[in-house]
Design a protein around this motif. Sequence first.
Motif, PDB file in Angstrom:
ATOM      1  N   LYS A  84      -2.194   7.377  13.451  1.00  0.00           N
ATOM      2  CA  LYS A  84      -0.923   7.183  12.756  1.00  0.00           C
ATOM      3  C   LYS A  84      -0.971   5.921  11.899  1.00  0.00           C
ATOM      4  O   LYS A  84      -0.620   5.937  10.710  1.00  0.00           O
ATOM      5  CB  LYS A  84       0.224   7.093  13.760  1.00  0.00           C
ATOM      6  N   MET A  85      -1.429   4.814  12.457  1.00  0.00           N
ATOM      7  CA  MET A  85      -1.499   3.565  11.704  1.00  0.00           C
ATOM      8  C   MET A  85      -2.613   3.604  10.645  1.00  0.00           C
ATOM      9  O   MET A  85      -2.477   3.036   9.558  1.00  0.00           O
ATOM     10  CB  MET A  85      -1.725   2.387  12.650  1.00  0.00           C
ATOM     11  N   ILE A  86      -3.703   4.291  10.973  1.00  0.00           N
ATOM     12  CA  ILE A  86      -4.814   4.384  10.023  1.00  0.00           C
ATOM     13  C   ILE A  86      -4.378   5.091   8.747  1.00  0.00           C
ATOM     14  O   ILE A  86      -4.887   4.798   7.664  1.00  0.00           O
ATOM     15  CB  ILE A  86      -6.024   5.101  10.676  1.00  0.00           C
ATOM     16  N   TRP A  87      -3.394   6.001   8.843  1.00  0.00           N
ATOM     17  CA  TRP A  87      -2.888   6.695   7.651  1.00  0.00           C
ATOM     18  C   TRP A  87      -1.666   6.014   7.050  1.00  0.00           C
ATOM     19  O   TRP A  87      -1.446   6.085   5.833  1.00  0.00           O
ATOM     20  CB  TRP A  87      -2.561   8.154   7.978  1.00  0.00           C
ATOM     21  N   ILE A  88      -0.871   5.352   7.875  1.00  0.00           N
ATOM     22  CA  ILE A  88       0.324   4.668   7.353  1.00  0.00           C
ATOM     23  C   ILE A  88      -0.071   3.538   6.403  1.00  0.00           C
ATOM     24  O   ILE A  88       0.581   3.315   5.369  1.00  0.00           O
ATOM     25  CB  ILE A  88       1.176   4.104   8.512  1.00  0.00           C
ATOM     26  N   ILE A  89      -1.142   2.828   6.721  1.00  0.00           N
ATOM     27  CA  ILE A  89      -1.561   1.684   5.891  1.00  0.00           C
ATOM     28  C   ILE A  89      -1.948   2.119   4.468  1.00  0.00           C
ATOM     29  O   ILE A  89      -1.435   1.558   3.498  1.00  0.00           O
ATOM     30  CB  ILE A  89      -2.687   0.897   6.583  1.00  0.00           C
ATOM     31  N   PRO A  90      -2.833   3.120   4.274  1.00  0.00           N
ATOM     32  CA  PRO A  90      -3.125   3.540   2.893  1.00  0.00           C
ATOM     33  C   PRO A  90      -1.924   4.164   2.204  1.00  0.00           C
ATOM     34  O   PRO A  90      -1.794   4.069   0.974  1.00  0.00           O
ATOM     35  CB  PRO A  90      -4.273   4.538   3.055  1.00  0.00           C
ATOM     36  N   ALA A  91      -1.034   4.788   2.988  1.00  0.00           N
ATOM     37  CA  ALA A  91       0.200   5.327   2.392  1.00  0.00           C
ATOM     38  C   ALA A  91       1.026   4.187   1.810  1.00  0.00           C
ATOM     39  O   ALA A  91       1.581   4.289   0.706  1.00  0.00           O
ATOM     40  CB  ALA A  91       1.010   6.088   3.444  1.00  0.00           C
ATOM     41  N   GLY A  92       1.085   3.072   2.549  1.00  0.00           N
ATOM     42  CA  GLY A  92       1.818   1.899   2.076  1.00  0.00           C
ATOM     43  C   GLY A  92       1.175   1.288   0.845  1.00  0.00           C
ATOM     44  O   GLY A  92       1.872   0.882  -0.098  1.00  0.00           O
ATOM     45  N   ILE A  93      -0.164   1.231   0.831  1.00  0.00           N
ATOM     46  CA  ILE A  93      -0.870   0.689  -0.338  1.00  0.00           C
ATOM     47  C   ILE A  93      -0.576   1.537  -1.570  1.00  0.00           C
ATOM     48  O   ILE A  93      -0.276   1.014  -2.653  1.00  0.00           O
ATOM     49  CB  ILE A  93      -2.394   0.633  -0.077  1.00  0.00           C
ATOM     50  N   ALA A  94      -0.657   2.863  -1.420  1.00  0.00           N
ATOM     51  CA  ALA A  94      -0.386   3.767  -2.539  1.00  0.00           C
ATOM     52  C   ALA A  94       1.046   3.608  -3.036  1.00  0.00           C
ATOM     53  O   ALA A  94       1.307   3.635  -4.246  1.00  0.00           O
ATOM     54  CB  ALA A  94      -0.640   5.217  -2.120  1.00  0.00           C
ATOM     55  N   LEU A  95       1.991   3.415  -2.103  1.00  0.00           N
ATOM     56  CA  LEU A  95       3.394   3.258  -2.481  1.00  0.00           C
ATOM     57  C   LEU A  95       3.606   1.950  -3.243  1.00  0.00           C
ATOM     58  O   LEU A  95       4.365   1.914  -4.220  1.00  0.00           O
ATOM     59  CB  LEU A  95       4.272   3.290  -1.227  1.00  0.00           C
ATOM     60  N   VAL A  96       2.937   0.889  -2.833  1.00  0.00           N
ATOM     61  CA  VAL A  96       3.042  -0.399  -3.529  1.00  0.00           C
ATOM     62  C   VAL A  96       2.492  -0.279  -4.952  1.00  0.00           C
ATOM     63  O   VAL A  96       3.109  -0.758  -5.909  1.00  0.00           O
ATOM     64  CB  VAL A  96       2.297  -1.505  -2.755  1.00  0.00           C
ATOM     65  N   VAL A  97       1.342   0.383  -5.103  1.00  0.00           N
ATOM     66  CA  VAL A  97       0.758   0.580  -6.436  1.00  0.00           C
ATOM     67  C   VAL A  97       1.708   1.412  -7.296  1.00  0.00           C
ATOM     68  O   VAL A  97       1.907   1.120  -8.483  1.00  0.00           O
ATOM     69  CB  VAL A  97      -0.622   1.265  -6.339  1.00  0.00           C
ATOM     70  N   PHE A  98       2.297   2.436  -6.711  1.00  0.00           N
ATOM     71  CA  PHE A  98       3.269   3.285  -7.401  1.00  0.00           C
ATOM     72  C   PHE A  98       4.440   2.459  -7.940  1.00  0.00           C
ATOM     73  O   PHE A  98       4.824   2.574  -9.105  1.00  0.00           O
ATOM     74  CB  PHE A  98       3.771   4.368  -6.439  1.00  0.00           C
ATOM     75  N   LEU A  99       4.999   1.615  -7.084  1.00  0.00           N
ATOM     76  CA  LEU A  99       6.164   0.811  -7.479  1.00  0.00           C
ATOM     77  C   LEU A  99       5.803  -0.206  -8.555  1.00  0.00           C
ATOM     78  O   LEU A  99       6.559  -0.405  -9.519  1.00  0.00           O
ATOM     79  CB  LEU A  99       6.743   0.097  -6.248  1.00  0.00           C
ATOM     80  N   LEU A 100       4.653  -0.866  -8.398  1.00  0.00           N
ATOM     81  CA  LEU A 100       4.229  -1.851  -9.394  1.00  0.00           C
ATOM     82  C   LEU A 100       4.004  -1.195 -10.754  1.00  0.00           C
ATOM     83  O   LEU A 100       4.437  -1.716 -11.790  1.00  0.00           O
ATOM     84  CB  LEU A 100       2.942  -2.542  -8.933  1.00  0.00           C
ATOM     85  N   PHE A 101       3.360  -0.038 -10.756  1.00  0.00           N
ATOM     86  CA  PHE A 101       3.095   0.666 -12.008  1.00  0.00           C
ATOM     87  C   PHE A 101       4.406   1.127 -12.644  1.00  0.00           C
ATOM     88  O   PHE A 101       4.585   1.014 -13.862  1.00  0.00           O
ATOM     89  CB  PHE A 101       2.177   1.863 -11.759  1.00  0.00           C
ATOM     90  N   ALA A 102       5.317   1.623 -11.824  1.00  0.00           N
ATOM     91  CA  ALA A 102       6.604   2.103 -12.341  1.00  0.00           C
ATOM     92  C   ALA A 102       7.402   0.971 -12.986  1.00  0.00           C
ATOM     93  O   ALA A 102       8.096   1.175 -13.994  1.00  0.00           O
ATOM     94  CB  ALA A 102       7.414   2.733 -11.204  1.00  0.00           C
ATOM     95  N   LEU A 103       7.277  -0.233 -12.429  1.00  0.00           N
ATOM     96  CA  LEU A 103       8.076  -1.366 -12.904  1.00  0.00           C
ATOM     97  C   LEU A 103       7.466  -2.066 -14.125  1.00  0.00           C
ATOM     98  O   LEU A 103       8.204  -2.503 -15.012  1.00  0.00           O
ATOM     99  CB  LEU A 103       8.258  -2.384 -11.774  1.00  0.00           C
ATOM    100  N   VAL A 104       6.139  -2.183 -14.177  1.00  0.00           N
ATOM    101  CA  VAL A 104       5.536  -3.027 -15.222  1.00  0.00           C
ATOM    102  C   VAL A 104       4.853  -2.266 -16.352  1.00  0.00           C
ATOM    103  O   VAL A 104       4.602  -2.827 -17.416  1.00  0.00           O
ATOM    104  CB  VAL A 104       4.531  -4.027 -14.609  1.00  0.00           C
TER     105      VAL A 104
END
Length: 413
Positions: free
Chosen positions: A379-399
């Motif tokens: 569960k944690m092994i997959w939650i961490i890359p999911a979080g990384i992908a979400l952060v990249v998504f948000l940064l790209f959407a904003l900038v």
Amino acid sequence: MNSTTRFKLSAMMFLEFFIWGAWFVTLGTFLGNNLKATGSETGAVFSTQSWGAIIAPFIVGLIADRYFNAERILGVLHIVGALLMYQMYNATDVSIFYPYVLGYMILFMPTLALVNSVSFNQMKDPEKEFSSIRIWGTLGWIAAGLLISYFFHWDSKEGTEAGLLKNTFLMAGIVSLALGLFSFTLPKTPPKVSSDEKITVSDVLGLDALKLLKDRNFLIFFISSILICIPLAFYYQNANPFLSNIGMDNPTGKMTIGQASEVIFLLFIPIFFKRFGFKMTILVGMLAWAVRYALFAYGNAGELSFMLILGIALHGVCYDFFFVSGQIYTNSKAGERFKSSAQGLITLATYGVGMLIGFAVAGKISDAYKAADGVMDWKMIWIIPAGIALVVFLLFALVFNDKSKAEIDPKTV
């Protein structure tokens, strides 16, 4: 193109990607079960793909394009590769296995460009003809997975415990030898560049395209491409071990759903791109990575197995909507002069630098969430890359804020 040439090129593509799919998908499971590799050791083995991607341009640009026919180099690389595969088949420890897989990936990664060169050299209209040849590569990858799961049953619980996944290297080696010999019958593809013509490291690595990074939006895209490859590496490294560990039947065969999905969603790229634009298309691709890993984190091999299947099926959106649309965007920003070097630079950034970092991170995360008794906290092994992908998504959407229209070049789709 006559029917004989079409058959040869299609067979070449089928065998090329059959070889890759025959061992790379189950590599993580093999390393953990047969060689008792740690997460970091597994990450180091997977990173050989990145080192191969970094070195490949030198082999193609400095040797293949200048001195020898592409089909002959393809043959030699696959024959030597078959010998290395046999050594990987016999390896009993990760320290013995690593040098062979590193050597193999340094030789294999250039063949991906060589099969394209051989194909394009025979085409009068690549925009129309290449896709019908390249699809056989995807079919080859799918065929390898189906054989492993449904014919040989090497990835079954009993087969994995018995160490039968080592046979994937023997199978890949036999096919590599066959393709190596077959390559000498392929249409002649002479060097593209005179041996007297000067080629610099900048030309080979596409460094001339670095000036594109002066464009703020392209720089944001470039950095995002590297960052999104970190969660991507988790899939290559952990998906098969995860599915096997939690008890999913025929995991390798089921993972071929991802390749089928890739073919289907490729057809939607031009439509989606034209209607919603580059930014929205690439954001969908980024978000799909986060959704996919969330599905893996909360799904199981029982009543929630549909979540795992859906996560696998999202591969088409994850890969096509990010990487293919990224190639289109790069093509439109580069201009005629820097098209090839710009694509080379993005490939170096993603499959080279990005995934090199990603495999290292994935290995450390796997070790961090492995209990003393060997039980993995998936569960944690997959939650961490999911979080990384979400952060990249948000940064790209904003900038990212490029309002220019990117034209679709059919060669990139």
